[in-house]
Design a protein around this motif. Structure first.
Motif, PDB file in Angstrom:
ATOM      1  N   LEU A  58       0.829  -1.199   0.000  1.00 34.24           N
ATOM      2  CA  LEU A  58       0.000   0.000   0.000  1.00 34.24           C
ATOM      3  C   LEU A  58       0.863   1.248   0.000  1.00 34.24           C
ATOM      4  N   GLN A  59       0.520   2.183  -0.841  1.00 31.85           N
ATOM      5  CA  GLN A  59       1.094   3.522  -0.779  1.00 31.85           C
ATOM      6  C   GLN A  59      -0.063   4.501  -0.616  1.00 31.85           C
ATOM      7  N   THR A  60       0.047   5.368   0.369  1.00 28.75           N
ATOM      8  CA  THR A  60      -1.030   6.303   0.641  1.00 28.75           C
ATOM      9  C   THR A  60      -0.480   7.703   0.852  1.00 28.75           C
ATOM     10  N   LEU A  61      -1.269   8.692   0.453  1.00 26.81           N
ATOM     11  CA  LEU A  61      -0.899  10.094   0.621  1.00 26.81           C
ATOM     12  C   LEU A  61      -1.861  10.711   1.620  1.00 26.81           C
ATOM     13  N   LEU A  62      -1.327  11.199   2.725  1.00 28.19           N
ATOM     14  CA  LEU A  62      -2.122  11.820   3.778  1.00 28.19           C
ATOM     15  C   LEU A  62      -1.941  13.326   3.708  1.00 28.19           C
ATOM     16  N   GLU A  63      -3.040  14.057   3.736  1.00 29.21           N
ATOM     17  CA  GLU A  63      -2.981  15.511   3.650  1.00 29.21           C
ATOM     18  C   GLU A  63      -3.756  16.133   4.793  1.00 29.21           C
ATOM     19  N   ALA A  64      -3.184  17.157   5.406  1.00 33.57           N
ATOM     20  CA  ALA A  64      -3.845  17.845   6.508  1.00 33.57           C
ATOM     21  C   ALA A  64      -5.125  18.509   6.019  1.00 33.57           C
ATOM     22  N   ASP A  65      -6.225  18.257   6.729  1.00 28.92           N
ATOM     23  CA  ASP A  65      -7.523  18.822   6.366  1.00 28.92           C
ATOM     24  C   ASP A  65      -7.713  20.122   7.145  1.00 28.92           C
ATOM     25  N   LEU A  66      -7.257  21.223   6.551  1.00 27.55           N
ATOM     26  CA  LEU A  66      -7.318  22.521   7.191  1.00 27.55           C
ATOM     27  C   LEU A  66      -7.976  23.541   6.260  1.00 27.55           C
ATOM     28  N   PRO A  67      -8.481  24.624   6.817  1.00 25.79           N
ATOM     29  CA  PRO A  67      -9.069  25.669   5.967  1.00 25.79           C
ATOM     30  C   PRO A  67      -8.063  26.182   4.941  1.00 25.79           C
ATOM     31  N   GLY A  69      -5.617  28.294   2.918  1.00 22.66           N
ATOM     32  CA  GLY A  69      -4.737  29.370   3.353  1.00 22.66           C
ATOM     33  C   GLY A  69      -4.017  29.098   4.646  1.00 22.66           C
ATOM     34  N   SER A  70      -4.416  28.030   5.357  1.00 20.95           N
ATOM     35  CA  SER A  70      -3.747  27.699   6.619  1.00 20.95           C
ATOM     36  C   SER A  70      -2.372  27.112   6.340  1.00 20.95           C
ATOM     37  N   THR A  71      -1.471  27.350   7.233  1.00 15.85           N
ATOM     38  CA  THR A  71      -0.118  26.805   7.108  1.00 15.85           C
ATOM     39  C   THR A  71       0.186  25.906   8.297  1.00 15.85           C
ATOM     40  N   ILE A  72       1.089  24.984   8.093  1.00 14.60           N
ATOM     41  CA  ILE A  72       1.497  24.041   9.135  1.00 14.60           C
ATOM     42  C   ILE A  72       2.991  24.180   9.345  1.00 14.60           C
ATOM     43  N   ALA A  73       3.393  24.333  10.583  1.00 12.90           N
ATOM     44  CA  ALA A  73       4.822  24.401  10.886  1.00 12.90           C
ATOM     45  C   ALA A  73       5.467  23.063  10.559  1.00 12.90           C
ATOM     46  N   ASP A 103       4.483  20.927   2.439  1.00  7.34           N
ATOM     47  CA  ASP A 103       4.224  21.556   3.723  1.00  7.34           C
ATOM     48  C   ASP A 103       2.966  21.065   4.413  1.00  7.34           C
ATOM     49  N   ARG A 104       2.260  20.067   3.815  1.00  6.37           N
ATOM     50  CA  ARG A 104       1.039  19.577   4.462  1.00  6.37           C
ATOM     51  C   ARG A 104       0.700  18.136   4.115  1.00  6.37           C
ATOM     52  N   ARG A 105       1.638  17.397   3.534  1.00  8.13           N
ATOM     53  CA  ARG A 105       1.363  16.015   3.144  1.00  8.13           C
ATOM     54  C   ARG A 105       2.390  15.059   3.736  1.00  8.13           C
ATOM     55  N   ILE A 106       1.936  13.814   3.912  1.00  7.53           N
ATOM     56  CA  ILE A 106       2.801  12.728   4.372  1.00  7.53           C
ATOM     57  C   ILE A 106       2.586  11.544   3.434  1.00  7.53           C
ATOM     58  N   VAL A 107       3.667  11.013   2.886  1.00  4.92           N
ATOM     59  CA  VAL A 107       3.611   9.854   2.003  1.00  4.92           C
ATOM     60  C   VAL A 107       4.033   8.628   2.800  1.00  4.92           C
TER      61      VAL A 107
END
Length: 244
Positions: A58-67, A69-73, A103-107
């Motif tokens: 399995l390969q999956t792409l996870l993305e932060a579900d934010l409004p 324009g939001s940024t993640i440190a 800046d907002r995804r994890i593979v």
């Protein structure tokens, strides 16, 4: 055959023999004759690891579900990656490769798994953050403890049989969960690698937290994520401000 060609042939045969040895070995260790404790001079796992192209998985792409324009440190994203990796490891999945992308995804890659739907379901779950009264007991960071939250009990800690049936396992009272949080920051200490928790609470959460800390000075308040201890500080005084 001249001497030069003979030397080259011997070298090639020796390299071939070493290559075959490495290819059929899982662990290579070179003993250190000067170490009285028996520690090897060199040791490395050289077992061949097959990727998704050869083993499937399995390969999956996870993305932060934010409004928008939001940024993640970057530190928060890396902490999230570590938490998800530990959650996947708890399922018994081996050889996981998980890395941040942008800046907002994890593979994440999970070679050879037979039930990918179980892994995806685990990764999609919202982590359960608990503030647990462990009294005088300070559990080790990274350890797993049992709490009464899942059972919905408000009773004092009890004892239940351990999974192996050997010793009773304490069940500690959860005074508050993450639902009382307004904001939270989880960072990793640069030296120890442990998690630091900063948060602000709702009005109700601030009262619960303030009452508990006032009544349990010098006791241990353990913070867990999915039942795994991430911090176990002592209560040095009442915290009534609703933030830490």
């Amino acid at each position: 055959m001249n001497r030069k060609n003979t030397n080259w042939l011997i070298t090639i045969i020796a390299l071939l023999a070493v290559s075959i040895w490495v290819d059929f070995s899982r662990q290579i260790s070179i003993p250190n004759p000067f170490d009285v404790y028996g520690d090897p001079l060199f040791s490395r796992n050289v077992e061949t690891k097959l990727g998704l192209d050869l083993r499937g998985g399995l390969q999956t792409l996870l993305e932060a579900d934010l409004p928008e324009g939001s940024t993640i440190a970057s530190g928060d994203l890396e902490t999230t990656r570590q938490i998800l990796e530990k959650r996947a490891n708890a399922l018994g999945v081996s050889e996981i490769q998980m890395q941040t992308a942008g800046d907002r995804r994890i593979v994440a890659e999970f070679p050879g798994i037979s039930k990918p739907e179980d892994v995806v379901a685990s990764l999609q779950q919202t982590g359960l953050l608990e503030f647990v009264d462990t009294g005088d007991f300070r559990p080790e960071e990274g350890s797993i403890i049992q709490t009464d939250y899942a059972a919905g009990s408000a009773s004092a800690p009890t004892a239940t049989p351990a999974p192996d049936g050997s010793q009773p396992q304490a069940v500690y009272h959860t005074i508050m969960t993450g639902k009382e949080l307004v904001t939270i920051g989880i960072s990793t200490a640069s030296i120890s690698g442990n998690y630091n928790i900063d948060f602000t609470l709702t009005t109700e959460g601030a009262k619960i937290f303030g009452d508990h800390t006032a009544a349990n000075i010098n006791k241990v308040l353990t913070i867990t994520l999915d039942k795994q201890v991430i911090s176990a500080p002592s209560i040095n005084g009442a915290i009534t401000s609703g933030q830490l």
